[in-house]
Design a protein around this motif. Structure first.
Motif, mmCIF file in Angstrom:
data_model
loop_
_atom_site.group_PDB
_atom_site.id
_atom_site.type_symbol
_atom_site.label_atom_id
_atom_site.label_comp_id
_atom_site.label_asym_id
_atom_site.label_seq_id
_atom_site.Cartn_x
_atom_site.Cartn_y
_atom_site.Cartn_z
ATOM 1 N N ASP A 125 0.862 -1.175 0.000
ATOM 2 C CA ASP A 125 0.000 0.000 0.000
ATOM 3 C C ASP A 125 0.907 1.236 0.000
ATOM 4 O OD1 ASP A 125 -1.756 2.088 0.395
ATOM 5 O OD2 ASP A 125 -2.752 1.187 2.120
ATOM 6 N N PRO A 126 1.037 1.906 -1.134
ATOM 7 C CA PRO A 126 1.923 3.073 -1.203
ATOM 8 C C PRO A 126 1.576 4.154 -0.180
ATOM 9 C CG PRO A 126 1.229 2.406 -3.393
ATOM 10 C CD PRO A 126 0.423 1.611 -2.420
ATOM 11 N N GLN A 127 0.297 4.289 0.153
ATOM 12 C CA GLN A 127 -0.098 5.322 1.112
ATOM 13 C C GLN A 127 0.493 5.069 2.499
ATOM 14 O OE1 GLN A 127 -1.408 8.196 0.209
ATOM 15 N NE2 GLN A 127 -1.277 7.346 -1.847
ATOM 16 N N VAL A 128 0.686 3.809 2.854
ATOM 17 C CA VAL A 128 1.316 3.478 4.134
ATOM 18 C C VAL A 128 2.773 3.940 4.121
ATOM 19 C CG1 VAL A 128 2.074 1.586 5.634
ATOM 20 C CG2 VAL A 128 -0.229 1.554 4.653
ATOM 21 N N ILE A 129 3.467 3.673 3.035
ATOM 22 C CA ILE A 129 4.870 4.083 2.916
ATOM 23 C C ILE A 129 4.984 5.603 2.900
ATOM 24 C CG2 ILE A 129 6.920 4.014 1.437
ATOM 25 C CD1 ILE A 129 5.932 1.200 0.535
ATOM 26 N N ILE A 130 4.118 6.250 2.156
ATOM 27 C CA ILE A 130 4.117 7.718 2.095
ATOM 28 C C ILE A 130 3.832 8.302 3.477
ATOM 29 C CG2 ILE A 130 2.885 9.717 1.141
ATOM 30 C CD1 ILE A 130 2.539 7.968 -1.453
ATOM 31 N N GLY A 131 2.889 7.723 4.186
ATOM 32 C CA GLY A 131 2.562 8.177 5.543
ATOM 33 C C GLY A 131 3.713 7.969 6.511
ATOM 34 N N ASP A 132 4.364 6.813 6.428
ATOM 35 C CA ASP A 132 5.524 6.533 7.278
ATOM 36 C C ASP A 132 6.635 7.550 7.021
ATOM 37 O OD1 ASP A 132 4.254 4.323 8.374
ATOM 38 O OD2 ASP A 132 5.418 2.850 7.227
ATOM 39 N N TYR A 133 6.856 7.859 5.758
ATOM 40 C CA TYR A 133 7.895 8.819 5.390
ATOM 41 C C TYR A 133 7.559 10.209 5.919
ATOM 42 C CZ TYR A 133 11.405 11.212 2.558
ATOM 43 O OH TYR A 133 12.473 11.976 2.145
ATOM 44 N N ALA A 134 6.304 10.599 5.795
ATOM 45 C CA ALA A 134 5.882 11.909 6.300
ATOM 46 C C ALA A 134 6.065 12.001 7.810
ATOM 47 C CB ALA A 134 4.429 12.179 5.919
ATOM 48 N N LYS A 135 5.715 10.936 8.521
ATOM 49 C CA LYS A 135 5.904 10.925 9.983
ATOM 50 C C LYS A 135 7.376 11.007 10.338
ATOM 51 C CE LYS A 135 1.822 8.125 10.898
ATOM 52 N NZ LYS A 135 1.362 6.789 11.268
ATOM 53 N N LEU A 136 8.201 10.235 9.647
ATOM 54 C CA LEU A 136 9.634 10.191 9.932
ATOM 55 C C LEU A 136 10.300 11.537 9.694
ATOM 56 C CD1 LEU A 136 12.121 8.380 10.624
ATOM 57 C CD2 LEU A 136 12.391 8.064 8.161
ATOM 58 N N THR A 137 9.913 12.220 8.632
ATOM 59 C CA THR A 137 10.567 13.481 8.266
ATOM 60 C C THR A 137 9.800 14.709 8.736
ATOM 61 O OG1 THR A 137 9.459 13.607 6.108
ATOM 62 C CG2 THR A 137 11.569 12.419 6.205
ATOM 63 N N GLY A 138 8.734 14.511 9.468
ATOM 64 C CA GLY A 138 7.942 15.637 9.927
ATOM 65 C C GLY A 138 7.216 16.334 8.797
ATOM 66 N N GLY A 139 7.062 15.636 7.681
ATOM 67 C CA GLY A 139 6.367 16.205 6.530
ATOM 68 C C GLY A 139 7.185 17.237 5.766
ATOM 69 N N VAL A 140 8.456 17.397 6.145
ATOM 70 C CA VAL A 140 9.311 18.408 5.516
ATOM 71 C C VAL A 140 9.857 17.932 4.177
ATOM 72 C CG1 VAL A 140 11.440 19.749 5.792
ATOM 73 C CG2 VAL A 140 9.937 19.372 7.744
ATOM 74 N N LYS A 141 10.190 16.662 4.096
ATOM 75 C CA LYS A 141 10.767 16.129 2.869
ATOM 76 C C LYS A 141 9.683 15.493 2.002
ATOM 77 C CE LYS A 141 15.211 15.195 4.992
ATOM 78 N NZ LYS A 141 16.244 14.180 5.227
ATOM 79 N N LYS A 142 9.924 15.520 0.711
ATOM 80 C CA LYS A 142 8.942 15.018 -0.246
ATOM 81 C C LYS A 142 9.344 13.631 -0.747
ATOM 82 C CE LYS A 142 6.853 16.110 -4.686
ATOM 83 N NZ LYS A 142 6.900 16.933 -5.877
ATOM 84 N N ILE A 143 8.359 12.778 -0.881
ATOM 85 C CA ILE A 143 8.582 11.483 -1.513
ATOM 86 C C ILE A 143 7.901 11.529 -2.878
ATOM 87 C CG2 ILE A 143 6.553 10.413 -0.439
ATOM 88 C CD1 ILE A 143 8.230 7.794 -0.288
ATOM 89 N N ILE A 144 8.595 11.066 -3.873
ATOM 90 C CA ILE A 144 8.079 11.090 -5.240
ATOM 91 C C ILE A 144 7.659 9.677 -5.623
ATOM 92 C CG2 ILE A 144 8.651 11.543 -7.654
ATOM 93 C CD1 ILE A 144 10.781 13.524 -6.572
ATOM 94 N N THR A 145 6.464 9.547 -6.150
ATOM 95 C CA THR A 145 6.009 8.245 -6.631
ATOM 96 C C THR A 145 6.267 8.168 -8.127
ATOM 97 O OG1 THR A 145 3.758 9.063 -6.931
ATOM 98 C CG2 THR A 145 4.264 7.983 -4.835
ATOM 99 N N ALA A 146 6.692 6.985 -8.565
ATOM 100 C CA ALA A 146 7.045 6.837 -9.974
ATOM 101 C C ALA A 146 6.842 5.404 -10.443
ATOM 102 C CB ALA A 146 8.505 7.232 -10.192
ATOM 103 N N SER A 147 6.715 5.282 -11.738
ATOM 104 C CA SER A 147 6.735 3.994 -12.407
ATOM 105 C C SER A 147 7.617 4.183 -13.636
ATOM 106 C CB SER A 147 5.336 3.548 -12.836
ATOM 107 O OG SER A 147 5.420 2.400 -13.661
ATOM 108 N N ALA A 148 8.874 3.815 -13.491
ATOM 109 C CA ALA A 148 9.814 3.995 -14.603
ATOM 110 C C ALA A 148 9.352 3.218 -15.828
ATOM 111 C CB ALA A 148 11.209 3.570 -14.190
ATOM 112 N N LYS A 149 8.776 2.050 -15.604
ATOM 113 C CA LYS A 149 8.309 1.221 -16.716
ATOM 114 C C LYS A 149 7.251 1.948 -17.546
ATOM 115 C CE LYS A 149 6.466 -3.337 -17.776
ATOM 116 N NZ LYS A 149 6.111 -4.650 -17.250
#
Length: 70
Positions: free
Chosen positions: A29-53
């Motif tokens: 579930d990408p939203q779980v990973i995005i949420g974990d990242y936001a919590k870890l970084t205090g929402g300051v850093k951005k995570i980019i979602t991608a599909s290179a394929k």
């Protein structure tokens, strides 16, 4: 996996969640990973979602790395 390797994500300037096209197939579930990242970084850093394929989000990654001309 932000929860498993939090130190890597905490000390990085950019995070890319790639292979979005197979997330459902592998039970991620990408939203779980995005949420974990936001919590870890205090929402300051951005995570980019991608599909290179599929070519989705690739321009965002390139721009974040400063490789695109303005």
């Amino acid at each position: 996996m932000v929860r498993k390797h939090h130190q890597i994500f905490l000390h990085s300037d950019i995070a890319v969640l790639n292979k979005m096209d197979i997330a459902d197939a592998v039970g991620v579930d990408p939203q779980v990973i995005i949420g974990d990242y936001a919590k870890l970084t205090g929402g300051v850093k951005k995570i980019i979602t991608a599909s290179a394929k599929k070519g989705e989000g690739v321009d965002d990654v390139i721009a974040a790395l400063g490789l695109l001309e303005a």
